[in-house]
Design a protein around this motif. Structure first.
Motif, PDB file in Angstrom:
ATOM      1  N   LEU A  25      57.196 -34.094  44.013  1.00  0.00           N
ATOM      2  CA  LEU A  25      57.362 -33.044  43.011  1.00  0.00           C
ATOM      3  C   LEU A  25      57.587 -31.670  43.619  1.00  0.00           C
ATOM      4  N   PHE A  26      57.576 -31.586  44.914  1.00  0.00           N
ATOM      5  CA  PHE A  26      57.647 -30.308  45.606  1.00  0.00           C
ATOM      6  C   PHE A  26      58.774 -29.403  45.085  1.00  0.00           C
ATOM      7  N   GLU A  27      59.914 -29.987  44.804  1.00  0.00           N
ATOM      8  CA  GLU A  27      61.079 -29.271  44.299  1.00  0.00           C
ATOM      9  C   GLU A  27      60.852 -28.598  42.943  1.00  0.00           C
ATOM     10  N   LEU A  28      59.923 -29.154  42.170  1.00  0.00           N
ATOM     11  CA  LEU A  28      59.836 -28.841  40.734  1.00  0.00           C
ATOM     12  C   LEU A  28      58.575 -28.100  40.339  1.00  0.00           C
ATOM     13  N   TRP A  29      57.471 -28.519  40.919  1.00  0.00           N
ATOM     14  CA  TRP A  29      56.187 -27.948  40.547  1.00  0.00           C
ATOM     15  C   TRP A  29      55.229 -28.147  41.701  1.00  0.00           C
ATOM     16  N   SER A  30      54.228 -27.303  41.764  1.00  0.00           N
ATOM     17  CA  SER A  30      53.234 -27.494  42.812  1.00  0.00           C
ATOM     18  C   SER A  30      51.854 -27.222  42.254  1.00  0.00           C
ATOM     19  N   ALA A  31      50.866 -27.872  42.824  1.00  0.00           N
ATOM     20  CA  ALA A  31      49.481 -27.630  42.438  1.00  0.00           C
ATOM     21  C   ALA A  31      48.587 -28.112  43.571  1.00  0.00           C
ATOM     22  N   LYS A  32      47.534 -27.360  43.819  1.00  0.00           N
ATOM     23  CA  LYS A  32      46.564 -27.739  44.823  1.00  0.00           C
ATOM     24  C   LYS A  32      45.453 -28.545  44.167  1.00  0.00           C
ATOM     25  N   HIS A  33      44.694 -29.234  44.994  1.00  0.00           N
ATOM     26  CA  HIS A  33      43.620 -30.076  44.442  1.00  0.00           C
ATOM     27  C   HIS A  33      42.603 -29.252  43.663  1.00  0.00           C
ATOM     28  N   SER A  34      42.438 -27.984  44.092  1.00  0.00           N
ATOM     29  CA  SER A  34      41.458 -27.127  43.417  1.00  0.00           C
ATOM     30  C   SER A  34      41.866 -26.799  41.990  1.00  0.00           C
ATOM     31  N   GLN A  35      43.120 -27.011  41.689  1.00  0.00           N
ATOM     32  CA  GLN A  35      43.585 -26.802  40.314  1.00  0.00           C
ATOM     33  C   GLN A  35      43.630 -28.135  39.568  1.00  0.00           C
ATOM     34  N   ILE A  36      43.916 -29.192  40.307  1.00  0.00           N
ATOM     35  CA  ILE A  36      44.092 -30.508  39.701  1.00  0.00           C
ATOM     36  C   ILE A  36      42.774 -31.073  39.162  1.00  0.00           C
ATOM     37  N   TYR A  37      41.712 -30.999  39.968  1.00  0.00           N
ATOM     38  CA  TYR A  37      40.452 -31.601  39.531  1.00  0.00           C
ATOM     39  C   TYR A  37      39.908 -30.980  38.244  1.00  0.00           C
ATOM     40  N   PRO A  38      39.846 -29.662  38.140  1.00  0.00           N
ATOM     41  CA  PRO A  38      39.392 -29.085  36.859  1.00  0.00           C
ATOM     42  C   PRO A  38      40.299 -29.460  35.683  1.00  0.00           C
ATOM     43  N   GLU A  39      41.609 -29.522  35.934  1.00  0.00           N
ATOM     44  CA  GLU A  39      42.546 -29.891  34.873  1.00  0.00           C
ATOM     45  C   GLU A  39      42.293 -31.322  34.417  1.00  0.00           C
ATOM     46  N   LEU A  40      42.033 -32.217  35.362  1.00  0.00           N
ATOM     47  CA  LEU A  40      41.751 -33.622  35.017  1.00  0.00           C
ATOM     48  C   LEU A  40      40.497 -33.708  34.152  1.00  0.00           C
ATOM     49  N   ARG A  41      39.526 -32.887  34.480  1.00  0.00           N
ATOM     50  CA  ARG A  41      38.299 -32.883  33.685  1.00  0.00           C
ATOM     51  C   ARG A  41      38.600 -32.455  32.246  1.00  0.00           C
ATOM     52  N   ALA A  42      39.415 -31.389  32.122  1.00  0.00           N
ATOM     53  CA  ALA A  42      39.770 -30.891  30.787  1.00  0.00           C
ATOM     54  C   ALA A  42      40.567 -31.938  30.010  1.00  0.00           C
ATOM     55  N   LEU A  43      41.499 -32.586  30.678  1.00  0.00           N
ATOM     56  CA  LEU A  43      42.322 -33.594  30.011  1.00  0.00           C
ATOM     57  C   LEU A  43      41.475 -34.788  29.561  1.00  0.00           C
ATOM     58  N   THR A  44      40.460 -35.120  30.373  1.00  0.00           N
ATOM     59  CA  THR A  44      39.545 -36.202  29.995  1.00  0.00           C
ATOM     60  C   THR A  44      38.791 -35.819  28.731  1.00  0.00           C
ATOM     61  N   GLU A  45      38.306 -34.576  28.696  1.00  0.00           N
ATOM     62  CA  GLU A  45      37.560 -34.086  27.540  1.00  0.00           C
ATOM     63  C   GLU A  45      38.439 -34.065  26.279  1.00  0.00           C
ATOM     64  N   GLN A  46      39.741 -33.832  26.488  1.00  0.00           N
ATOM     65  CA  GLN A  46      40.672 -33.833  25.355  1.00  0.00           C
ATOM     66  C   GLN A  46      41.119 -35.245  24.966  1.00  0.00           C
ATOM     67  N   GLY A  47      40.688 -36.221  25.741  1.00  0.00           N
ATOM     68  CA  GLY A  47      41.029 -37.608  25.426  1.00  0.00           C
ATOM     69  C   GLY A  47      42.454 -37.995  25.770  1.00  0.00           C
ATOM     70  N   LEU A  48      43.111 -37.208  26.599  1.00  0.00           N
ATOM     71  CA  LEU A  48      44.510 -37.502  26.953  1.00  0.00           C
ATOM     72  C   LEU A  48      44.606 -38.407  28.180  1.00  0.00           C
ATOM     73  N   VAL A  49      43.572 -38.374  28.990  1.00  0.00           N
ATOM     74  CA  VAL A  49      43.485 -39.297  30.131  1.00  0.00           C
ATOM     75  C   VAL A  49      42.079 -39.888  30.166  1.00  0.00           C
ATOM     76  N   GLU A  50      41.933 -40.969  30.925  1.00  0.00           N
ATOM     77  CA  GLU A  50      40.602 -41.548  31.131  1.00  0.00           C
ATOM     78  C   GLU A  50      40.540 -42.077  32.553  1.00  0.00           C
ATOM     79  N   TYR A  51      39.352 -42.319  33.031  1.00  0.00           N
ATOM     80  CA  TYR A  51      39.250 -42.852  34.393  1.00  0.00           C
ATOM     81  C   TYR A  51      38.211 -43.941  34.469  1.00  0.00           C
ATOM     82  N   LYS A  52      38.439 -44.818  35.419  1.00  0.00           N
ATOM     83  CA  LYS A  52      37.366 -45.754  35.774  1.00  0.00           C
ATOM     84  C   LYS A  52      37.074 -45.585  37.251  1.00  0.00           C
TER      85      LYS A  52
END
Lengths: 180, 180
Positions: free
Chosen positions: A30-57
């Motif tokens: 995705l380098f050409e199109l968008w970038s994100a560091k892990h420090s941004q990804i983990y909080p976003e994943l948490r928010a998306l989980t809370e919104q019910g858009l993703v889930e994890y096992k």
DNA sequence: GGCTACATGTAAGCGGTTACATGATTTA
DNA sequence: TAAATCATGTAACCGCTTACATGTAGCC
């Protein structure tokens, strides 16, 4: 905007993965199109989980290491599809430090300006070379239905953009030299 | 980066002006290259004043309205010249929402994908038209020593970039149609 | 008198980067 | 066993946008 959200949903629409995997995807494909560091990804994943858009096992790697394997939910698929269908207004690149430098380049001597342009040209040319290598790795244009077709189009666009940048810099250098 | 600093110094190297004038400049002439709102400009001007790179004298407009007319100091000129000479590494556009959308467009139907590309093409085409109008306003290529020459080069680059974007979108649409 | 443009600031919040912090697994 | 990679998080800070806030000058 909240574009990161859709980048993540897009990745998960292709396959389930961990936050770490996503970090790698942003660095490589995705380098050409968008970038994100892990420090941004983990909080976003948490928010998306809370919104019910993703889930994890949780998966155990080795003996104890807990990995969170994320996947997209039905709600997530719907929201992602809605974003895909929406047409975003193209804001043609409002920030470009080099072009700003060139804009004010009348404070430079003629030689300095040409040097500035030449350095830039070299960089764009080597990047173009790299992109062309990636494009040629496709032996033929991928079939339209597959994910690879989109990848091909985007890559083609990047090549054309770099070609245009190189041509512009060459023309500019020529103009600077010609008209003493 | 701190690029705003140099954008402001660049403007002041051409002529003295107020923060309000700068806001206008960013909206009009610099729009292609950099942008900044007044809420960012005023604090930056204060910082630059404290650093001794710019200075202001208060002018009275009408009866009581105080305007701060900023100008660049010798120290400012030196720092700006140093930045102009430095070559910045070209980071070729890392964020592009449309290309991201296209990258994941395999979730869309063939018609939807073509529609997405067409909309984008229309936008780039109308913007290209606007840029070409600005380019044609130059009756001839300005003499190399003047500020206008830099403006011309930058504008030429913008036109070429948009042309390349249009060509890419056209080619992509053709590929989407051709290969059913 | 009312509207538009001129003119200058501050505050809250978002998106993003860099740095801090920790620990397990794999490979040489 | 040491180094590189895998793996997950938080904190501080920066650049920028949107909104808040205020008031004057010029023009119709």
């Amino acid at each position: 905007m909240g574009t990161l959200k859709y980048a993540i949903l897009g990745l998960l629409s292709r396959r389930s993965m961990t936050g770490y995997d996503m970090t790698r995807e942003f660095e490589t494909t995705l380098f050409e199109l968008w970038s994100a560091k892990h420090s941004q990804i983990y909080p976003e994943l948490r928010a998306l989980t809370e919104q019910g858009l993703v889930e994890y096992k949780i998966e155990i790697a080795g003996k104890v290491l807990e990995k969170k394997l994320y996947s997209i939910t039905e709600a997530g698929k719907n929201e992602f599809a809605a974003w895909e269908k929406s047409r975003c207004t193209a804001k043609p690149q409002l920030k470009d430090e080099f072009r700003l430098q060139l804009f004010f380049a009348d404070v430079l001597s003629a030689e300095h300006r040409i040097e500035l342009l030449s350095t830039q040209r070299k960089e764009h040319e080597s990047y173009l070379k790299h992109l062309r290598g990636k494009l040629e790795a496709f032996e033929e244009i991928p079939p339209k239905g597959e994910a690879e077709f989109s990848d091909y189009l985007v890559l083609m666009g990047a090549v054309m953009r770099e070609e245009s940048a190189c041509r512009w810099l060459e023309d500019s250098i020529r103009l600077c030299r010609e008209r003493q």
